[in-house]
Design a protein around this motif. Sequence first.
Motif, PDB file in Angstrom:
ATOM      1  N   LEU A   1       0.828  -1.203   0.000  1.00 27.52           N
ATOM      2  CA  LEU A   1       0.000   0.000   0.000  1.00 27.52           C
ATOM      3  C   LEU A   1       0.865   1.257   0.000  1.00 27.52           C
ATOM      4  O   LEU A   1       0.527   2.259  -0.632  1.00 27.52           O
ATOM      5  N   GLN A   2       1.988   1.196   0.705  1.00 20.94           N
ATOM      6  CA  GLN A   2       2.915   2.321   0.701  1.00 20.94           C
ATOM      7  C   GLN A   2       3.438   2.581  -0.714  1.00 20.94           C
ATOM      8  O   GLN A   2       3.532   3.729  -1.166  1.00 20.94           O
ATOM      9  N   ALA A   3       3.763   1.491  -1.431  1.00 17.62           N
ATOM     10  CA  ALA A   3       4.238   1.635  -2.807  1.00 17.62           C
ATOM     11  C   ALA A   3       3.168   2.257  -3.703  1.00 17.62           C
ATOM     12  O   ALA A   3       3.453   3.138  -4.523  1.00 17.62           O
ATOM     13  N   ARG A   4       1.918   1.822  -3.550  1.00 21.50           N
ATOM     14  CA  ARG A   4       0.840   2.383  -4.366  1.00 21.50           C
ATOM     15  C   ARG A   4       0.613   3.857  -4.047  1.00 21.50           C
ATOM     16  O   ARG A   4       0.359   4.666  -4.940  1.00 21.50           O
TER      17      ARG A   4
ATOM     18  N   VAL B   1       5.630  -3.123 -10.519  1.00 20.70           N
ATOM     19  CA  VAL B   1       6.879  -3.434  -9.820  1.00 20.70           C
ATOM     20  C   VAL B   1       7.316  -4.848 -10.177  1.00 20.70           C
ATOM     21  O   VAL B   1       6.540  -5.647 -10.718  1.00 20.70           O
ATOM     22  N   VAL B   2       8.567  -5.148  -9.842  1.00 22.29           N
ATOM     23  CA  VAL B   2       9.059  -6.519  -9.882  1.00 22.29           C
ATOM     24  C   VAL B   2       9.393  -6.922  -8.463  1.00 22.29           C
ATOM     25  O   VAL B   2       9.646  -6.076  -7.598  1.00 22.29           O
ATOM     26  N   SER B   3       9.411  -8.228  -8.222  1.00 28.49           N
ATOM     27  CA  SER B   3       9.594  -8.743  -6.869  1.00 28.49           C
ATOM     28  C   SER B   3      10.761  -9.718  -6.829  1.00 28.49           C
ATOM     29  O   SER B   3      10.914 -10.562  -7.725  1.00 28.49           O
TER      30      SER B   3
ATOM     31  N   ALA C   1      -4.828  -3.265  -4.898  1.00 32.03           N
ATOM     32  CA  ALA C   1      -4.821  -1.799  -4.912  1.00 32.03           C
ATOM     33  C   ALA C   1      -4.671  -1.238  -6.324  1.00 32.03           C
ATOM     34  O   ALA C   1      -4.526  -0.028  -6.497  1.00 32.03           O
ATOM     35  N   GLY C   2      -4.714  -2.107  -7.337  1.00 27.85           N
ATOM     36  CA  GLY C   2      -4.673  -1.651  -8.722  1.00 27.85           C
ATOM     37  C   GLY C   2      -3.313  -1.673  -9.366  1.00 27.85           C
ATOM     38  O   GLY C   2      -3.158  -1.207 -10.498  1.00 27.85           O
ATOM     39  N   GLY C   3      -2.304  -2.207  -8.674  1.00 26.37           N
ATOM     40  CA  GLY C   3      -0.968  -2.286  -9.244  1.00 26.37           C
ATOM     41  C   GLY C   3      -0.745  -3.574 -10.020  1.00 26.37           C
ATOM     42  O   GLY C   3      -1.591  -4.471 -10.039  1.00 26.37           O
ATOM     43  N   VAL C   4       0.406  -3.675 -10.644  1.00 21.90           N
ATOM     44  CA  VAL C   4       0.750  -4.837 -11.471  1.00 21.90           C
ATOM     45  C   VAL C   4       2.112  -5.378 -11.031  1.00 21.90           C
ATOM     46  O   VAL C   4       3.073  -4.602 -10.903  1.00 21.90           O
TER      47      VAL C   4
ATOM     48  N   ARG D   1      14.712  -3.140 -18.217  1.00 25.91           N
ATOM     49  CA  ARG D   1      13.337  -2.819 -18.579  1.00 25.91           C
ATOM     50  C   ARG D   1      12.974  -1.422 -18.067  1.00 25.91           C
ATOM     51  O   ARG D   1      13.508  -0.949 -17.052  1.00 25.91           O
ATOM     52  N   THR D   2      12.035  -0.766 -18.743  1.00 25.80           N
ATOM     53  CA  THR D   2      11.623   0.589 -18.367  1.00 25.80           C
ATOM     54  C   THR D   2      10.138   0.668 -18.035  1.00 25.80           C
ATOM     55  O   THR D   2       9.585   1.765 -17.922  1.00 25.80           O
ATOM     56  N   ASP D   3       9.508  -0.499 -17.888  1.00 24.64           N
ATOM     57  CA  ASP D   3       8.059  -0.513 -17.656  1.00 24.64           C
ATOM     58  C   ASP D   3       7.701  -0.704 -16.190  1.00 24.64           C
ATOM     59  O   ASP D   3       6.568  -1.081 -15.867  1.00 24.64           O
TER      60      ASP D   3
END
Length: 659
Positions: free
Chosen positions: A397-400, A407-409, A431-434, A483-485
């Motif tokens: 949630l902090q990242a969003r 993000v990558v993990s 939260a809508g992220g990818v 990568r830049t995405d």
Amino acid sequence: MTHKTKLFIKRTVNSSRIAGAAILLALLGLSACAPTPTEPEPVEPEQPQEIEEKAKKTAQEEDYKRAAELFDAAADSYTDPDHVSRVLLFAAENWVKVDDIDAATSSIAGVNPNRLEDNIAPRFWLVRANILLSHDQARSAAQQLDFLYGSPEGLEKEYYVLRSRIAEHNNDYIDKAGYLIKLEDFLQEAEERKDNRELIWQSLNELPSQALQEFHARDEILSGWIELVLISRQYQLEPPQLEQAIEDWQEDYPDHPGNREKAQSILSQLEDRYEVPGQLALLLPLSGEFAAAGEAIREGVLAAYYSSDFDHPAVTVYDTAGDPERAVKAYRTAVGDGAQHIIGPLTKEELERLIADIDQFDVPILALNSSDEPSAIPDNMIQFSLSPEREAKQAALQARQRGWEAVVSLASDNSWGERVSSAFAEAFEEAGGVIAQSANYDPAETDFSDPIREILNLNVSQQRFRQIHNLLGTAPQYQPRRRTDIDGIFIAAFPEQARLIRPQLEYHHAQNLPVMATSHVYGGAPDPERDRDLDGIIFVDAPWLVGATGAIPQGLTHSEIKNHWQQLMQRHSRLIALGIDAYRIVPYLDVMRDNPDERLDGLTGQLYLSDANIINRGLVSARFVRGNPVFEMPTREGSTNEEITTTEPAEQREQGEGS
């Protein structure tokens, strides 16, 4: 044929003719009496002015959907562009009220703001802002309101409500409170004002104490609310001190809107429900594999015990040795000895056995771990733990909130890494992220190049280079491109691995990508020399460990605890803090049950009770700067200046050990 026969036939025929003639005459008579059929008169269609008036009346009756439909119909009938723009604006307003944003968007699209009269033109910007905010475009919504140059006359209520919603969307809770304070001047009903004040209170309670302390409000009303929130947090577990602090506050703010209702409710809530048990039992492993952890919890409880000026329970400690069977036996013994409340056990295995073996918990219990099946938690049990999964969700949630879309993990290749990375991914996607890609590393190794190259797509870049080389037959100048995405990287790691991962990310061209982690990247005690390799990593942690707690009672500051338990503080500060918080919230649990919105500023986080009887911890974010963990003040969405505020020197900050 005889003459008589002929006569009979003749008479019969004549009779039939006479009868037919009579029937014909009767029918003709009826026809003569019936009205002559005429064409129906055409119905005059309603004039657009009539439709508009009907729409206004319908809106006054609060049938907003029907009113919107009628305003749209009026727009279809009007030919004058000024009238069309006016009724379409009214239609859009009413569609917003029933939350039909698609219909509102369709109506507002036909409005030419230059065609609107001055007295209704501000409504256009309010509607557009509402629509944009419904699509999570808070910044654009705020820009629409900027066209108004302040609250429009007659629409102040709508304006300030919308401003407060935008501030909340941006997690700017002080701004939200400020707009709600301005809103109160335009609320007519006493109940409305009471509800609005509760919203102000809840908004400010979303912020850590340090953020409130650092904010210098120019508005006296806002300043008074902030001070009252801080007082309630600092003394909420010490009613005698709380009462005196509130009396002093009331003298300082005699005309403040929170002077009576809110100030009094804070006092009565604690005085009525704050119950210190006469006898408290601790079920802890003081021998065996988990002895050091059990000792840290015990010392935290004792530290809180001696720092409090309020009534003290009799405390008895039962050694479970980390053994599930001994934990069950210790529970039963404690109940038999007259315990009125129990803290523990500590390990998951002990907790699961306790839940399985005890049919009914006659004595309330605050467990220091969490079950894998929350639905199995007994009614008389509350669970309070340093859950890594819940930390990972807060990191997501902090990242969003920082605007990260993808993000990558990178996680350790073991069960702990799987749990943490899965929890992060689940929360981030909800939260809508990818999650663009994930990979695992072997925590026993020191070279993490392969998984790092994988998540950064450097292998793809290398493959393209080889294809070009084979095609041209020469070796062109080559610079690997990541990568830049993606907007950032999440890592699940402990300090030993994190100190290796961060430099290797930089080596593989990811030096400009922010890195997010859980508290586990921080070893506990400040170690600037070794932790310089962690510089730039953002992580979520307990406030006490990064100098962000503004409500630490006397006797529980880092320096005082360190003087008594220096060795434990080096390795188990988080568990000491857990023991302190556990002891402090036991008398407060009934208040937390009855008031789900209540927040307690604990050393392990901002504490609140969920519907599942789990104590959740609201963590703060910190960043490594020159090898030291530094608390970060919350920033607005889209801010380019992330101000980092340190409240104490690094060597005096709260410290701890990952769980």
